[in-house]
Scaffold this motif. Structure first.
Motif, PDB file in Angstrom:
ATOM      1  N   LEU A   2       0.867  -1.539  -0.035  1.00 44.41           N
ATOM      2  CA  LEU A   2       0.165   0.203   0.333  1.00 44.41           C
ATOM      3  C   LEU A   2       0.499   1.132   0.130  1.00 44.41           C
ATOM      4  N   PRO A  25      -6.617   2.084   0.342  1.00 41.70           N
ATOM      5  CA  PRO A  25      -6.867   1.363   1.469  1.00 41.70           C
ATOM      6  C   PRO A  25      -8.905   2.913   2.174  1.00 41.70           C
ATOM      7  N   VAL A  31      -4.093  -3.114   8.060  1.00 39.60           N
ATOM      8  CA  VAL A  31      -2.993  -2.916   7.563  1.00 39.60           C
ATOM      9  C   VAL A  31      -2.014  -3.519   8.509  1.00 39.60           C
ATOM     10  N   THR A 112       1.361  -2.921   4.372  1.00 40.33           N
ATOM     11  CA  THR A 112       0.426  -3.377   3.343  1.00 40.33           C
ATOM     12  C   THR A 112      -1.026  -4.731   3.961  1.00 40.33           C
ATOM     13  N   ALA A 113      -1.656  -4.746   2.794  1.00 42.69           N
ATOM     14  CA  ALA A 113      -2.891  -4.698   3.135  1.00 42.69           C
ATOM     15  C   ALA A 113      -3.201  -6.021   3.935  1.00 42.69           C
TER      16      ALA A 113
END
Lengths: 198, 583
Positions: A2, A25, A31, A112-113
């Motif tokens: 992300l 997002p 996250v 990152t998600a």
């Protein structure tokens, strides 16, 4: 990915990204950011699109700018979108702990998600409620609601309602002295729970 | 309202899911004030009732308690002022058990060790379970275990005991028994307001005592309801004790005519001689007959001067005229009462007022100059032979003074005889007379605070079983009974009571009584009773067993063919081949 960490503190971390690097997002998403010792998990509570000098000039110069120029300004702008998350958990020794991480993520660490399995692993324990409720800057009630609805969506089929019921009862325990506030949150959860079965 | 509607309520078309026994958890409390139990989320308050039993397993022990209060509670008073919107099912499910919840008050009564030397022996509770101990509804097996099975057995202290079934708990089909040996060991009582079934319950308990032969009974049957047929509100007639136990019960009567008219066929007609009545027999009637202290003093003075004949002479105009009347030296008529008063050293007005009151005795047909037989001896003979005596008052039952006089007169003498027998036995248990239980109605008239210390009934209640005589009190005004006497009543069987003072009096001296008041206040007006005290391991609310043909038969009552067969058997045992029918 992300984005990368711009700055961080013990309880929050902020990462940046460009607008065109895929879907942004959403508020309340979970996250994870790499950090020394293990990943840190956070709930997004603020997304800021800052201006820059070019955007200011363009907006001031002409109201009816061609669409190509707008897209160009969006994609080539030098100021990233800033996304801030409230740290609610961290992983150490293959176990997820709810709470403030020992050390915040470093600059430029990857963010990152989280997939549904990780979301469940982090948010099935309601100890994170207190971290949200005690945080002075985030819109806590909205963040609680959004994060719970996200987590409910990650539950196995047919179990989202049970998850929200348990969460609602825990909220009653924590917010019994603030009935109006509790009611506002529960009504949001109820709206989801009642429609999810229809 | 249609029958279908009622049936639907009683028998829902869709059966309720099996409700877990788990009731909740202990969240607060103390030994003196009981335990606060937070109910489980799915435990419906509507399914609970005060008087139900709960068990608490904690620390290797099983605590036994009774639900004595049920309450609604919440996590914040604001939920009362501004209730959450529970129209949505989700909101309801979240709030019930979390922000709004039920709680019950459980009074711990007994505790049993799960193992060890005293394992599974119910003991009085001396501590309480810890925080969050799980609470469950007691099972029928657990309740049955605590109260013991009907019949002969042993109590928690290892003593022989006979358990008699008096009913069942309100919510389960388990026999609740009384330890009859303990029931007669100390004075006992049945309390309840009018129309609650005191007489039924008393007759049922007396039947248990007679059937199991744990004591012999003398019943002062004020309204002629114990010996022969009595009337019931829902049925026409119910059997008296003599009909159920023809060989073990004798009916004595003060009013032969009334007894025969009712078909009770009395065994003996009681008569009391004037010369046997002492001032002590009358003194307790002071309240009923509106007698002053001066008048009571005058009775004692006359008794001292005139001896046994004091009452007969005092009420006899001829005797008075003959001994104190006549003419003086001047030929003037002498006022006999004035002369008598002067002789006795009492004011004439006092004696005049006393005489007007005592003249009431002349209307009592059972007080005679020369009795045909010694009634005291006759009653004692029956009692000592193990035969129970029911004394019917006939028409005199409507006169409280007659009831108090006779009950006091007979009891004083019978108790004195028992005292002599016990003292003669000199500690030899076998030589002691069998325990005697004296049943009195309207007991507060005998035991009210002012006179309880002076009457024989107060003495008997206080001396416990010292002379093998105890009382069985039947009364509707327990608040009228002297507190010292109340504290000596071992077993209290209480039907519905309304009056706050009466309810308070029932629990006088009872540990945890304050909590049990809630239970008592909510008894049905008929056939439900709270039993507490010496004869039960812990207080219990019972649906009293029916006093009907089934009960008579269990007590050994025979009728129809069974009676004929029994008669035939007896005839053959006697060697007779006579054809004469007994029926």
């Amino acid at each position: 990915m992300l984005g990368r960490i711009l700055r961080s503190a013990s309880t929050t971390f902020t990462f940046g990204r460009t607008l065109n690097a895929g879907d942004l997002p959403a508020f309340g998403d979970l996250v994870t950011a790499d950090a020394a010792g293990g990943p840190v998990y956070g709930l997004i509570y603020e997304i800021i699109v800052e201006d820059d000098p070019f955007v200011r000039q363009v907006v001031a110069a002409s109201a009816d700018m061609p669409q190509e120029k707008i897209e160009d300004m969006r994609q080539r702008r030098q100021v990233p979108v800033e996304i801030t998350a409230l740290a609610v958990a961290f992983r150490r020794h293959d176990r997820i702990w709810q709470g403030v991480p020992p050390r915040p993520p470093g600059a430029l660490q990857r963010v990152t998600a989280c997939d549904c399995a990780t979301t469940r692993a982090v948010l099935d324990d309601f100890a994170f409620f207190r971290l949200i409720l005690n945080h002075g800057q985030a819109p806590t009630d909205e963040l609680l609601t959004a994060s719970l609805l996200n987590a409910a969506g990650c539950q196995p089929p047919g179990q989202d309602r049970a998850y929200l019921l348990d969460a609602g009862r825990e909220l009653v325990r924590l917010l019994a002295q603030e009935p109006a506030r509790l009611d506002a949150i529960l009504r949001r959860l109820a709206a989801y729970a009642e429609t999810s079965h229809e | 309202m249609s029958n279908d509607f009622l049936r639907e309520i009683a028998e829902p078309a869709t059966p309720e899911p099996d409700v877990s026994r788990r009731l909740g958890q202990v969240v607060a409390g103390s030994l003196s004030h009981g335990l606060e139990v937070l109910l489980e989320r799915d435990q419906r308050l509507e399914d609970l009732a005060v008087g139900r039993y709960a068990t608490i397993h904690a620390g290797g022990r099983i605590f036994f308690g009774m639900i004595t209060d049920i309450a609604l509670d919440n996590a914040n008073i604001a939920f009362e002022k501004s209730p959450p919107d529970l129209s949505l099912d989700f909101m309801r499910q979240v709030h019930l058990g979390a922000s709004i919840f039920g709680r019950v008050h459980v009074s711990p009564m007994l505790v049993m060790d799960a193992d060890g030397p005293d394992a599974h022996i119910p003991q009085p509770v001396k501590t309480i379970p810890g925080h969050y101990a799980p609470v469950t509804i007691a099972t029928p097996e657990e309740v049955g275990y605590v109260f013991g099975e009907e019949g002969a057995g042993q109590d928690a202290e290892g003593r022989d005991a006979i358990y008699f079934r008096v009913g069942r708990p309100l919510d389960m089909d388990v026999p609740i028994t009384l330890n009859l040996n303990r029931f007669v060991e100390r004075s006992s009582a049945v309390f309840g307001k009018s129309g609650t079934g005191k007489t039924f319950l008393s007759r049922l308990l007396l039947a248990g005592v007679i059937k199991n032969d744990v004591a012999v009974n003398l019943v002062f049957d004020m309204h002629n309801e114990y010996g022969w047929e009595g009337t019931a509100e829902h049925a026409s007639k119910v059997k008296g004790l003599k009909q159920i136990f023809p060989g073990q019960v004798a009916i004595f009567t003060l009013d032969d005519e009334s007894s025969r008219r009712r078909g009770s066929n009395p065994d003996f007609t009681v008569q009391i001689g004037y010369d046997t009545i002492e001032p002590e027999d009358i003194e307790m009637l002071a309240g009923v007959m509106d007698m002053s202290d001066a008048q009571i003093g005058a009775m004692y003075a006359m008794h001292r001067r005139l001896g046994k004949t004091w009452l007969l002479n005092f009420l006899d105009d001829d005797w008075m005229e003959l001994n104190y009347g006549g003419e003086d030296d001047d030929g003037k008529k002498i006022n006999a009462m004035k002369a008598f008063a002067a002789e006795m050293g009492q004011p004439q007005s006092t004696l005049g007022a006393l005489r007007r009151r005592l003249e009431r005795f002349t209307r009592f047909g059972f007080i005679v100059k020369k009795p045909a037989d010694d009634s005291i001896k006759r009653i004692l003979d029956y009692l000592l032979a193990g035969k129970n005596v029911v004394l019917e008052f006939g028409k005199y039952g409507d006169d409280l003074a007659a009831y108090l006089l006779v009950a006091n007169f007979l009891t004083r003498r019978i108790r004195l005889h028992y005292r002599e027998l016990v003292e003669e036995a000199f500690g030899d248990e076998a030589a002691k007379p069998r325990p005697l239980v004296i049943t009195i109605e309207e007991a507060h008239k005998f035991l009210e605070p002012g006179i309880a210390s002076k009457t024989i009934f107060g003495v008997i209640a206080r001396e416990l079983r010292k002379y093998n005589v105890t009382l069985f009190i039947v009364d509707q005004r327990p608040s009228g009974i002297d507190s010292e006497v109340m504290s000596q009543i071992g077993t209290r069987v209480t039907l519905a009571l309304d009056n706050e003072e009466d309810i308070r009096a029932v629990f006088m001296g009872v540990s945890g009584g304050q909590e049990l008041r809630q239970v008592l206040a909510r008894l049905d007006s008929k056939e439900q009773a709270l039993i507490l005290g010496h004869a039960t391991p812990m207080p219990v609310v019972v649906q009293v067993r029916r006093y009907d043909l089934g009960f008579y038969r269990q007590m050994g009552y025979l009728q129809g063919e069974a009676l004929q067969q029994e008669a035939e058997k007896s005839r053959q045992q006697l060697g007779g081949g006579r054809k004469k029918r007994l029926l």
